[in-house]
Design an enzyme around this catalytic site. Sequence first.
Site, PDB file in Angstrom:
ATOM      1  N   GLU A 142       1.787  -2.853   4.207  1.00 18.85           N
ATOM      2  CA  GLU A 142       3.009  -2.323   3.581  1.00 18.85           C
ATOM      3  C   GLU A 142       4.211  -2.918   4.307  1.00 18.85           C
ATOM      4  O   GLU A 142       4.240  -3.021   5.527  1.00 18.85           O
ATOM      5  CB  GLU A 142       3.011  -0.785   3.647  1.00 18.85           C
ATOM      6  CG  GLU A 142       4.344  -0.098   3.393  1.00 18.85           C
ATOM      7  CD  GLU A 142       4.972  -0.386   2.015  1.00 18.85           C
ATOM      8  OE1 GLU A 142       4.246  -0.442   1.013  1.00 18.85           O
ATOM      9  OE2 GLU A 142       6.207  -0.576   1.975  1.00 18.85           O
ATOM     10  N   ALA A 162       0.784  -1.244   0.000  1.00 21.03           N
ATOM     11  CA  ALA A 162       0.000   0.000   0.000  1.00 21.03           C
ATOM     12  C   ALA A 162       0.810   1.286   0.000  1.00 21.03           C
ATOM     13  O   ALA A 162       0.284   2.346  -0.332  1.00 21.03           O
ATOM     14  CB  ALA A 162      -0.947  -0.004   1.196  1.00 21.03           C
ATOM     15  N   GLY A 163       2.090   1.233   0.398  1.00 17.03           N
ATOM     16  CA  GLY A 163       2.830   2.486   0.564  1.00 17.03           C
ATOM     17  C   GLY A 163       3.102   3.186  -0.754  1.00 17.03           C
ATOM     18  O   GLY A 163       3.371   2.507  -1.744  1.00 17.03           O
ATOM     19  N   PRO A 164       3.023   4.509  -0.824  1.00 19.21           N
ATOM     20  CA  PRO A 164       2.736   5.455   0.275  1.00 19.21           C
ATOM     21  C   PRO A 164       1.257   5.713   0.533  1.00 19.21           C
ATOM     22  O   PRO A 164       0.931   6.524   1.390  1.00 19.21           O
ATOM     23  CB  PRO A 164       3.422   6.739  -0.211  1.00 19.21           C
ATOM     24  CG  PRO A 164       3.351   6.660  -1.707  1.00 19.21           C
ATOM     25  CD  PRO A 164       3.444   5.203  -2.066  1.00 19.21           C
ATOM     26  N   GLY A 165       0.365   5.049  -0.202  1.00 24.12           N
ATOM     27  CA  GLY A 165      -1.032   5.104   0.220  1.00 24.12           C
ATOM     28  C   GLY A 165      -1.980   5.851  -0.707  1.00 24.12           C
ATOM     29  O   GLY A 165      -3.131   6.072  -0.348  1.00 24.12           O
ATOM     30  N   GLY A 166      -1.516   6.213  -1.904  1.00 21.50           N
ATOM     31  CA  GLY A 166      -2.395   6.936  -2.834  1.00 21.50           C
ATOM     32  C   GLY A 166      -3.629   6.107  -3.181  1.00 21.50           C
ATOM     33  O   GLY A 166      -4.772   6.578  -3.061  1.00 21.50           O
ATOM     34  N   LYS A 167      -3.406   4.864  -3.587  1.00 18.85           N
ATOM     35  CA  LYS A 167      -4.557   4.031  -3.974  1.00 18.85           C
ATOM     36  C   LYS A 167      -5.321   3.580  -2.738  1.00 18.85           C
ATOM     37  O   LYS A 167      -6.541   3.394  -2.787  1.00 18.85           O
ATOM     38  CB  LYS A 167      -4.108   2.838  -4.814  1.00 18.85           C
ATOM     39  CG  LYS A 167      -3.554   3.254  -6.166  1.00 18.85           C
ATOM     40  CD  LYS A 167      -3.187   2.087  -7.040  1.00 18.85           C
ATOM     41  CE  LYS A 167      -2.273   2.517  -8.167  1.00 18.85           C
ATOM     42  NZ  LYS A 167      -0.922   2.955  -7.717  1.00 18.85           N
ATOM     43  N   ASP A 202       5.444  -8.268   5.445  1.00 17.28           N
ATOM     44  CA  ASP A 202       5.674  -8.775   4.093  1.00 17.28           C
ATOM     45  C   ASP A 202       4.358  -9.313   3.524  1.00 17.28           C
ATOM     46  O   ASP A 202       3.728 -10.194   4.128  1.00 17.28           O
ATOM     47  CB  ASP A 202       6.732  -9.887   4.151  1.00 17.28           C
ATOM     48  CG  ASP A 202       7.254 -10.212   2.753  1.00 17.28           C
ATOM     49  OD1 ASP A 202       6.432 -10.292   1.817  1.00 17.28           O
ATOM     50  OD2 ASP A 202       8.480 -10.368   2.604  1.00 17.28           O
ATOM     51  N   CYS A 261       3.311   0.047 -12.287  1.00 17.23           N
ATOM     52  CA  CYS A 261       3.546   1.286 -13.044  1.00 17.23           C
ATOM     53  C   CYS A 261       4.791   1.064 -13.894  1.00 17.23           C
ATOM     54  O   CYS A 261       5.639   1.931 -14.037  1.00 17.23           O
ATOM     55  CB  CYS A 261       3.650   2.517 -12.158  1.00 17.23           C
ATOM     56  SG  CYS A 261       5.044   2.537 -11.065  1.00 17.23           S
TER      57      CYS A 261
END
Length: 446
Positions: A284, A260-265, A310, A382
């Site tokens: 994360e 999840a980091g840094p958490g945008g989605k 993990d 990405c």
Amino acid sequence: MSGASAREVARDVVLAVARDDAYANLLLPARIREAGLTPADAGFATELAYGTLRWQGQHDALIADAAGRSIDAIDPTTLATLRIGSHQLSRMRTPVHAAVHETVALLGSHRGRAGFANAVLRRLSEVPAEERLARLTADASDDDRLALETAHPAWVLRALRRTLDREGAGDELGALLAADNDPPAVQLVALPGIADPDAVDGAETASPIGRVAPPGDPARLPQVADGSWRVQDAGSQLAALALTRARPVQAGERWLDLCAGPGGKAALMAAEAAAAGATLEANELLPHRARLVREAVRGIQPRPDVVTGDGRRYGRGETAGAFDRVLLDAPCTGLGALRRRPEARWRKQPTDVPELAALQVELLEAAARAVAPGGLVAYVTCSPHLAETRAVVDRAAALGLVPVDTRAVVRELSPGIELGETGDAVQLWPHRNGTDAMFVQLLTTK
Ligand SMILES: C[S@@+](CC[C@H](N)C(=O)[O-])C[C@H]1O[C@@H](n2cnc3c(N)ncnc32)[C@H](O)[C@@H]1O
């Protein structure tokens, strides 16, 4: 404009990226603040630092030619100074006197270094960069010539071409490489159920809940300051929405964001979950990035669980088959976001790819174990590198997962969006969609 201090800030950032592995997007704003630069000087420093880093491979070839020696034989401070000098001369149309004199002045009274830098920059100023590049690439392969002309490492260029070729769009390579060198407009997302997508006056993007940010610092917008709007690429928005909106949400669904980091989605998914009566767990690996996820979802009620660990541990014991929707936004080379991260293309190595691909497969195994029967997994990167996209998804069948027609889902979200011939998967492109080159494949259980 006190160009000297702006140049010094840019040179120090270019130096720190090369010498200390610093991240320009973190260091530059801090250095601009420390130096107390005016907005005009800050703009100059930003264009100079980011531009130099983006075009670094080309500058190095020009400098080595003009210096008559390998760049490895030039000390790091002088090299960083030469790089920003070369950038002003070849790509910023700075008057030659300022580009040479003010840049060399950064080397202070060190006569040897300053004399050498002065001679190299003078030589660079005497021959147009295109002419020098044409001579340097006279005997090069087409790939090597294009790589140097567009400042991409040749292995990255070849990887991008392979992906475009695969969808019959190899002729778009030039447009893609140009888009990678074009700093993108900032894009915003209106968090669903919290913000109104029409509240900000900006052009539409590929995402139904996105807008292009108006010029200026987005942090100054009241909607960004209060957290109801976030800075987020439209491709990232579409990737998260493809998972949350692929089918209606049943109240009580459990969702997992595995990386999840840094958490945008995670913030977008948390808002979607809150609106539909689902709950989100965001995981994360790295504690400092898990803290960023906590900050990103703060204020969204009900607050998602943010856990550190993990992602490969999921899908055993009580998390086996426990989640209705799983986002695997996998750690990757980031070759799809080169326009946003100026130095990234030079930092990544081809040897990073197999290592990341192995981790991506292990994380997909965990996602396959953690998803409930009939649930959805979104595999997202990405990076458009085939080893990180198609080759990973090709393993899904052996894990009991089958593809969902993701192109149909994204077309529903973004009517009129241009998508290539990529089977069930979606591959977005900067030159085509105005987004990062995100890959999205939705999967469900057999
Ligand atoms: C592509 S980023 C995720 C971006 C994020 N979804 C967002 O939209 O802000 C991948 C993340 O995976 C994390 N990561 C790397 N290895 C991991 C692992 N084994 N388990 C869980 N997370 C991992 C990285 O630290 C990184 O924060």
